[in-house]
Design a protein around this motif. Structure first.
Motif, PDB file in Angstrom:
ATOM      1  N   GLU A  85       0.822  -1.229  -0.087  1.00 42.67           N
ATOM      2  CA  GLU A  85      -0.004   0.159   0.020  1.00 42.67           C
ATOM      3  C   GLU A  85       0.735   0.992   0.055  1.00 42.67           C
ATOM      4  N   ARG A  86       0.269   2.356  -0.133  1.00 43.59           N
ATOM      5  CA  ARG A  86       0.988   3.797  -0.130  1.00 43.59           C
ATOM      6  C   ARG A  86       1.465   3.786   1.231  1.00 43.59           C
ATOM      7  N   GLY A  87       2.780   4.302   1.573  1.00 42.64           N
ATOM      8  CA  GLY A  87       3.310   4.372   2.778  1.00 42.64           C
ATOM      9  C   GLY A  87       3.934   3.226   3.451  1.00 42.64           C
ATOM     10  N   THR A  88       3.902   2.033   2.729  1.00 47.32           N
ATOM     11  CA  THR A  88       4.470   0.840   3.181  1.00 47.32           C
ATOM     12  C   THR A  88       5.783   1.135   4.073  1.00 47.32           C
ATOM     13  N   PHE A  89       6.046   0.692   5.207  1.00 45.95           N
ATOM     14  CA  PHE A  89       7.457   0.448   5.819  1.00 45.95           C
ATOM     15  C   PHE A  89       8.341  -0.349   5.166  1.00 45.95           C
ATOM     16  N   ARG A  90       9.702  -0.057   4.754  1.00 40.06           N
ATOM     17  CA  ARG A  90      10.479  -0.974   3.981  1.00 40.06           C
ATOM     18  C   ARG A  90      11.796  -1.147   4.721  1.00 40.06           C
ATOM     19  N   GLY A  91      11.852  -0.519   5.866  1.00 39.45           N
ATOM     20  CA  GLY A  91      13.262  -0.801   6.711  1.00 39.45           C
ATOM     21  C   GLY A  91      13.990   0.407   6.623  1.00 39.45           C
ATOM     22  N   LYS A  92      15.001   0.393   7.368  1.00 36.42           N
ATOM     23  CA  LYS A  92      16.199   1.595   7.316  1.00 36.42           C
ATOM     24  C   LYS A  92      15.561   2.960   7.467  1.00 36.42           C
ATOM     25  N   LEU A 149     -18.650  -1.319   5.081  1.00 39.71           N
ATOM     26  CA  LEU A 149     -18.286  -0.361   4.127  1.00 39.71           C
ATOM     27  C   LEU A 149     -19.360   0.482   4.076  1.00 39.71           C
ATOM     28  N   SER A 150     -20.570   0.125   3.948  1.00 39.23           N
ATOM     29  CA  SER A 150     -21.520   1.212   3.775  1.00 39.23           C
ATOM     30  C   SER A 150     -22.068   1.946   5.129  1.00 39.23           C
ATOM     31  N   CYS A 151     -21.333   1.467   6.288  1.00 40.75           N
ATOM     32  CA  CYS A 151     -21.478   2.229   7.429  1.00 40.75           C
ATOM     33  C   CYS A 151     -20.527   2.222   8.326  1.00 40.75           C
ATOM     34  N   PRO A 152     -19.490   2.848   8.039  1.00 44.04           N
ATOM     35  CA  PRO A 152     -18.216   2.983   8.606  1.00 44.04           C
ATOM     36  C   PRO A 152     -18.141   3.288  10.006  1.00 44.04           C
ATOM     37  N   ALA A 153     -19.226   4.014  10.418  1.00 42.48           N
ATOM     38  CA  ALA A 153     -19.414   4.046  11.943  1.00 42.48           C
ATOM     39  C   ALA A 153     -19.479   2.975  12.770  1.00 42.48           C
ATOM     40  N   LEU A 154     -19.675   1.758  12.174  1.00 40.61           N
ATOM     41  CA  LEU A 154     -19.881   0.530  12.949  1.00 40.61           C
ATOM     42  C   LEU A 154     -18.574  -0.080  12.778  1.00 40.61           C
ATOM     43  N   LEU A 155     -17.297   0.298  12.396  1.00 37.18           N
ATOM     44  CA  LEU A 155     -16.220  -0.495  12.039  1.00 37.18           C
ATOM     45  C   LEU A 155     -15.614  -0.970  13.443  1.00 37.18           C
ATOM     46  N   ASP A 156     -15.471   0.149  14.390  1.00 35.70           N
ATOM     47  CA  ASP A 156     -15.196   0.124  15.863  1.00 35.70           C
ATOM     48  C   ASP A 156     -15.741  -1.017  16.665  1.00 35.70           C
ATOM     49  N   ASP A 205      -8.628  -7.633   6.744  1.00 36.73           N
ATOM     50  CA  ASP A 205      -7.742  -7.201   7.160  1.00 36.73           C
ATOM     51  C   ASP A 205      -7.452  -5.807   7.246  1.00 36.73           C
ATOM     52  N   LEU A 206      -7.693  -5.216   5.920  1.00 30.70           N
ATOM     53  CA  LEU A 206      -7.601  -3.667   5.377  1.00 30.70           C
ATOM     54  C   LEU A 206      -8.399  -2.865   6.443  1.00 30.70           C
ATOM     55  N   LEU A 207      -9.942  -3.697   6.560  1.00 28.85           N
ATOM     56  CA  LEU A 207     -10.691  -2.807   7.352  1.00 28.85           C
ATOM     57  C   LEU A 207     -10.417  -2.916   8.847  1.00 28.85           C
ATOM     58  N   LYS A 234     -14.748   3.012   1.691  1.00 30.29           N
ATOM     59  CA  LYS A 234     -14.543   2.823   0.094  1.00 30.29           C
ATOM     60  C   LYS A 234     -13.649   3.422  -0.580  1.00 30.29           C
ATOM     61  N   GLU A 235     -13.371   4.517  -0.204  1.00 32.60           N
ATOM     62  CA  GLU A 235     -11.976   5.268  -0.879  1.00 32.60           C
ATOM     63  C   GLU A 235     -10.756   4.306  -0.438  1.00 32.60           C
ATOM     64  N   ILE A 236     -10.616   4.020   0.644  1.00 36.95           N
ATOM     65  CA  ILE A 236      -9.552   3.362   1.276  1.00 36.95           C
ATOM     66  C   ILE A 236      -9.402   2.019   0.463  1.00 36.95           C
ATOM     67  N   VAL A 237     -10.422   1.251   0.276  1.00 43.36           N
ATOM     68  CA  VAL A 237     -10.542   0.061  -0.256  1.00 43.36           C
ATOM     69  C   VAL A 237     -10.239  -0.090  -1.675  1.00 43.36           C
ATOM     70  N   ALA A 238     -10.959   1.127  -2.444  1.00 45.54           N
ATOM     71  CA  ALA A 238     -10.477   1.265  -3.753  1.00 45.54           C
ATOM     72  C   ALA A 238      -9.048   1.486  -4.148  1.00 45.54           C
ATOM     73  N   ASP A 239      -8.479   2.311  -3.145  1.00 45.89           N
ATOM     74  CA  ASP A 239      -7.040   2.754  -3.321  1.00 45.89           C
ATOM     75  C   ASP A 239      -6.186   1.526  -3.309  1.00 45.89           C
ATOM     76  N   ALA A 240      -6.734   0.634  -2.158  1.00 46.76           N
ATOM     77  CA  ALA A 240      -5.733  -0.543  -1.974  1.00 46.76           C
ATOM     78  C   ALA A 240      -5.998  -1.637  -2.929  1.00 46.76           C
ATOM     79  N   MET A 241      -7.256  -2.044  -3.340  1.00 45.83           N
ATOM     80  CA  MET A 241      -7.515  -3.015  -4.241  1.00 45.83           C
ATOM     81  C   MET A 241      -8.022  -2.572  -5.431  1.00 45.83           C
ATOM     82  N   GLY A 242      -8.074  -1.567  -5.900  1.00 47.69           N
ATOM     83  CA  GLY A 242      -8.648  -0.986  -6.926  1.00 47.69           C
ATOM     84  C   GLY A 242     -10.092  -0.810  -7.227  1.00 47.69           C
TER      85      GLY A 242
END
Length: 648
Positions: free
Chosen positions: A432-439, A478-485, A506-508, A520-528
């Motif tokens: 994903e964007r911003g993945t830590f690659r060490g060093k 995905l349709s109701c992000p407020a319930l994720l937590d 895992d992404l969620l 949905k924006e995050i999922v689309a960015d990561a998976m297409g």
């Protein structure tokens, strides 16, 4: 009772006034800044509703703007506990893990001797400064000029020069009637093993005075001018004044600068600290020729909540960082940690400032790595995790390290951070964007568009019903992000058959407790976008109530609970069938029959609310939809039981 010299200073160093006062007051969270040790509360000494009682943890003093009460930790304990001075000392010493010394009638004499030793050290400072400006000090002056130090900087830091001779300082101090035992006790000279005059401890070296937090010269650091000298840098020996593991170079000025908002920077040597301070980084310190000790780490935290460790960009610098991590882990507290700024390879802060300027160094400091990332990097550096056993070994090592953290909240957050980093390591095909690659570096990874044929919901045949339920649960979140937590625990327990569902789950989970409003924006960015559209447009998902009414939290909550309950009941029946197949031997077992009946009824209760009229399913005897394969297995088992009964 007289206390030994330095005992009270050590007690104050080890004692956090915020913790002492915090037992008696409720902090005003709106006015307080825990990170800077700037705390406010209603005064414990008089009745008031406003928070006018101020604690400056860095300076170790409190003051009430209402009743004008003021003092330090000792006076606070005396007033609030109604005890005498020595009793307050004993209370604080016990909390700090210090033992109160027995009565020492010579304590005052020792205190007087320390005062005299400080005076001897100050005479040495002046002698070294004068020597730098002599003809013999020309080479040293040229060296300091090449290092970028102006004459004003030399004055500020009181830099001097120890002449190349055996008794230059000795003869000077003796001419001032300084006793021989005081010169030796101050660490300025050493007795001769051949019976001659004592000789100077520092010879042909640039001299840096080392002062304690109160500004008293307690030692020296010397940089050799002879390139063939065995010791490039040499510190004073341990003396009555100097304990190198309990002091920091530039401690006093750095503490004052940190109190004005400067970031505390911990460098490796004197020249680094001087270069940093001259470039505007006033809150800079260095350990004194040794690995950072626990006492030095506590001094740093008393100065700033999150010091930045500025490490040389070489192997030794990295090793020093790794040792410091092991020291710091058990001592971490909320708001108290370390960050690590790695200099470019082969450079130290002084080099970077001289070659590229203070702005470049500031950028390096701004990118300082959190300690958890460096811990992770240490454990994976140079290793390959291509087997379950190697992955398990990594997990074990990290668990043992995290267990060292005493604070349960921090331990939990470290576990979450390590889980995130581990997920990234073992999912290299989907960076994903911003993945830590060490060093200490972060890099952008390509977005992978999953194939439609092997993507979300492109499944059929056995297990299709479970696959659909998984999709509805994920689409509802995905349709109701407020319930994720709210459903974090249930999502973690959700065992997905489809690897794409597992990836999405895992992404969620990595977005929990972040206040994300558009999953949905995050999922689309990561998976297409195609994969997301394929999931949300499938007929079974499209008909789900939360998808038809996005944002309706109660509707989504009921749907998710219902689908999870069905999956749990379905899994229970599968497990009972599997166990029954193992238990069947010879005569029918009434317990097996009862267990199967109970499991089937539980599944039916969960399914009655939502009957699927699909050709893939047929209605069971109790009116519940059941997968054909499961129905066949259950019928076969019941037939075996009936046959067994007939035979018996």
């Amino acid at each position: 009772m007289s206390l030994p010299p330095g005992f009270l200073d050590e007690l104050r160093t080890r004692t956090s006034l915020t913790q002492v006062v915090g037992r008696k007051v409720m902090w005003d969270q709106r006015k307080s800044n825990q990170g800077k040790g700037d705390m406010w509360a209603p005064c414990p000494f008089h009745h008031e509703k406003t928070a006018s009682f101020h604690v400056d943890d860095r300076k170790g003093y409190y003051y009430c703007f209402g009743c004008h009460a003021k003092g330090d930790a000792i006076s606070f304990v005396r007033e609030t506990e109604n005890v005498e001075f020595m009793d307050a000392i004993k209370i604080l010493a016990e909390e700090a893990g210090m033992k109160v010394p027995q009565s020492d009638p010579r304590a005052q004499q020792k205190a007087d001797r320390r005062t005299v030793l400080v005076e001897v050290m100050e005479q040495a400072v002046q002698f070294f400064r004068l020597s730098l400006n002599t003809g013999a000090g020309a080479a040293s002056r040229d060296y300091l000029t090449r290092r970028g130090l102006t004459s004003a900087a030399l004055e500020r830091w009181e830099i001097g020069f120890a002449l190349d001779g055996w008794q230059n300082l000795w003869d000077h101090l003796r001419s001032k009637d300084v006793a021989e035992d005081l010169i030796i006790a101050a660490g300025l000279a050493k007795p001769s093993s051949k019976g001659g005059k004592p000789y100077d401890a520092f010879r042909n070296r640039i001299m840096f005075p080392i002062r304690d937090a109160r500004g008293r010269c307690i030692a020296f650091g010397g940089r050799a001018m002879d390139p063939n000298d065995n010791a490039k840098y040499l510190n004073s020996p341990e003396t009555e004044l100097f304990d190198k593991g309990r002091n920091l170079f530039n401690h006093g000025p750095a503490r004052a600068a940190a109190g004005k908002g400067h970031s505390l920077i911990v460098a490796e040597g004197y020249m680094d600290v001087i270069a940093l301070s001259e470039a505007g980084f006033k809150a800079s310190v260095a350990p004194l020729g040794t690995a950072v000790t626990e006492a030095q780490l506590q001094l740093m935290w008393r100065t700033a909540a999150e010091p930045i460790i500025a490490l040389d960009g070489d192997t030794a610098g990295i090793r020093a960082a790794m040792r410091l991590i092991d020291l710091a882990l058990p001592l971490l507290e909320a708001g108290r940690s370390l960050r690590f700024a790695l200099m470019p390879e082969g450079q130290d802060p002084d080099d970077l400032i001289r070659t590229k300027g203070a702005k470049t160094l500031q950028k390096v400091l701004e990118k300082a790595t959190p300690m958890v990332d460096l811990l992770w990097q240490r454990e994976i550096e140079g290793k390959v995790f291509d087997s379950p056993e190697r992955k398990a070994a990594l997990d074990k090592t990290l668990r043992e390290k995290i267990k060292l953290i005493r604070d349960p909240s921090i331990r939990s957050h470290y576990g979450e951070a390590i889980k995130e980093l581990r997920w990234q390591l073992f999912r290299p095909q989907r960076p994903e964007r911003g993945t830590f690659r060490g060093k200490g570096k972060w890099q952008t990874g390509p977005r992978v568009q999953p194939s439609t044929k092997a993507s979300l919901l492109a499944r059929g045949g056995e297990g299709r019903q479970r696959h659909m339920r998984e999709a509805v649960i994920l689409a509802s979140v995905l349709s109701c992000p407020a319930l994720l937590d709210e459903f974090e625990v249930e999502l973690e327990a959700l065992s997905c058959q489809d690897p794409d569902h597992t990836y999405l789950r895992d992404l969620l989970l990595r977005q929990t407790h972040r206040g994300v409003s558009d999953l949905k924006e995050i999922v689309a960015d990561a998976m297409g976008a195609d994969a997301l559209d394929f999931l949300m447009s499938h007929p079974h998902v499209r008909l789900a109530p939360p998808v038809r009414h996005p944002g309706d939290a109660e509707l989504a909550r009921l749907t998710i609970r219902e689908e999870i309950a069905k999956l749990v009941a379905d899994q229970g029946l599968r497990e009972e069938i599997a166990e029954a197949e193992e238990d069947m031997s010879g005569l029918a077992d009434e317990a097996v029959t009862w267990r199967l009946g109970q499991a089937a009824e539980a599944r039916n209760r969960a399914l009655r609310s939502h009957m699927e009229d699909s050709a893939e399913y047929e209605v069971g005897k109790n009116g519940a939809a059941m997968d054909k394969d499961e129905r066949a297995k259950l019928d076969a088992l019941m037939e075996r039981i009936t046959f067994g009964k007939r035979k018996s």
